[in-house]
Write a protein that holds these residues in place. Structure first.
Motif, PDB file in Angstrom:
ATOM      1  N   VAL A 136       0.851  -1.182   0.000  1.00  0.00           N
ATOM      2  CA  VAL A 136       0.000   0.000   0.000  1.00  0.00           C
ATOM      3  C   VAL A 136       0.890   1.236   0.000  1.00  0.00           C
ATOM      4  O   VAL A 136       1.812   1.359   0.802  1.00  0.00           O
ATOM      5  N   LYS A 137       0.584   2.168  -0.910  1.00  0.00           N
ATOM      6  CA  LYS A 137       1.354   3.412  -0.990  1.00  0.00           C
ATOM      7  C   LYS A 137       0.852   4.383   0.067  1.00  0.00           C
ATOM      8  O   LYS A 137      -0.337   4.595   0.225  1.00  0.00           O
ATOM      9  N   VAL A 138       1.779   5.005   0.797  1.00  0.00           N
ATOM     10  CA  VAL A 138       1.419   5.982   1.817  1.00  0.00           C
ATOM     11  C   VAL A 138       1.656   7.366   1.239  1.00  0.00           C
ATOM     12  O   VAL A 138       2.707   7.630   0.649  1.00  0.00           O
ATOM     13  N   SER A 139       0.676   8.235   1.394  1.00  0.00           N
ATOM     14  CA  SER A 139       0.832   9.580   0.841  1.00  0.00           C
ATOM     15  C   SER A 139       1.929  10.325   1.593  1.00  0.00           C
ATOM     16  O   SER A 139       2.274  10.006   2.730  1.00  0.00           O
ATOM     17  N   GLU A 140       2.447  11.366   0.966  1.00  0.00           N
ATOM     18  CA  GLU A 140       3.551  12.121   1.563  1.00  0.00           C
ATOM     19  C   GLU A 140       3.097  12.868   2.809  1.00  0.00           C
ATOM     20  O   GLU A 140       3.852  13.010   3.762  1.00  0.00           O
ATOM     21  N   ALA A 159       6.238  11.186  10.787  1.00  0.00           N
ATOM     22  CA  ALA A 159       7.618  11.507  11.160  1.00  0.00           C
ATOM     23  C   ALA A 159       7.644  12.555  12.269  1.00  0.00           C
ATOM     24  O   ALA A 159       8.432  12.461  13.208  1.00  0.00           O
ATOM     25  N   VAL A 160       6.773  13.569  12.189  1.00  0.00           N
ATOM     26  CA  VAL A 160       6.732  14.616  13.208  1.00  0.00           C
ATOM     27  C   VAL A 160       6.284  14.019  14.541  1.00  0.00           C
ATOM     28  O   VAL A 160       6.866  14.310  15.591  1.00  0.00           O
ATOM     29  N   ASN A 161       5.263  13.169  14.521  1.00  0.00           N
ATOM     30  CA  ASN A 161       4.791  12.542  15.759  1.00  0.00           C
ATOM     31  C   ASN A 161       5.881  11.678  16.387  1.00  0.00           C
ATOM     32  O   ASN A 161       6.044  11.665  17.605  1.00  0.00           O
ATOM     33  N   THR A 162       6.612  10.963  15.571  1.00  0.00           N
ATOM     34  CA  THR A 162       7.690  10.117  16.074  1.00  0.00           C
ATOM     35  C   THR A 162       8.786  10.962  16.707  1.00  0.00           C
ATOM     36  O   THR A 162       9.316  10.619  17.764  1.00  0.00           O
ATOM     37  N   GLN A 163       9.123  12.094  16.079  1.00  0.00           N
ATOM     38  CA  GLN A 163      10.152  12.964  16.636  1.00  0.00           C
ATOM     39  C   GLN A 163       9.707  13.535  17.977  1.00  0.00           C
ATOM     40  O   GLN A 163      10.501  13.621  18.922  1.00  0.00           O
ATOM     41  N   ASN A 164       8.424  13.929  18.084  1.00  0.00           N
ATOM     42  CA  ASN A 164       7.919  14.463  19.354  1.00  0.00           C
ATOM     43  C   ASN A 164       7.963  13.400  20.448  1.00  0.00           C
ATOM     44  O   ASN A 164       8.327  13.690  21.593  1.00  0.00           O
TER      45      ASN A 164
END
Length: 79
Positions: free
Chosen positions: A45-49, A56-61
């Motif tokens: 399944v392709k994930v939109s950008e 990525a932002v949630n993971t960094q937080n």
């Protein structure tokens, strides 16, 4: 009756190595076939950008919060 044990040893070695080689060749083809079947019936399944960027932002937080908690725990135990 005279048997040459060296020749018999080479025969058994060739038989064993041939069996292993044949098994590995069959296994390689079977794995390739299974890979193609999985790709056909369960496509990736392709994930939109935008979703990828938000993740990525949630993971960094979360990582920043974890680092802060670890730092606070170390200071508490040392101090």
């Amino acid at each position: 009756m005279e048997t040459n044990l060296v020749i018999e040893g080479f025969k058994f070695m060739g038989l064993g190595m041939g069996t292993v080689f044949l098994f590995l060749i069959i296994m390689i083809f079977a794995m390739g076939l299974m890979s193609k079947m999985v790709a056909k019936f369960f496509p990736e399944v392709k994930v939109s950008e935008k979703v990828a960027a938000a993740t990525a932002v949630n993971t960094q937080n979360k990582n920043k919060k974890i680092v802060a908690a670890i730092t606070a725990a170390i200071k508490h135990h040392r101090g």
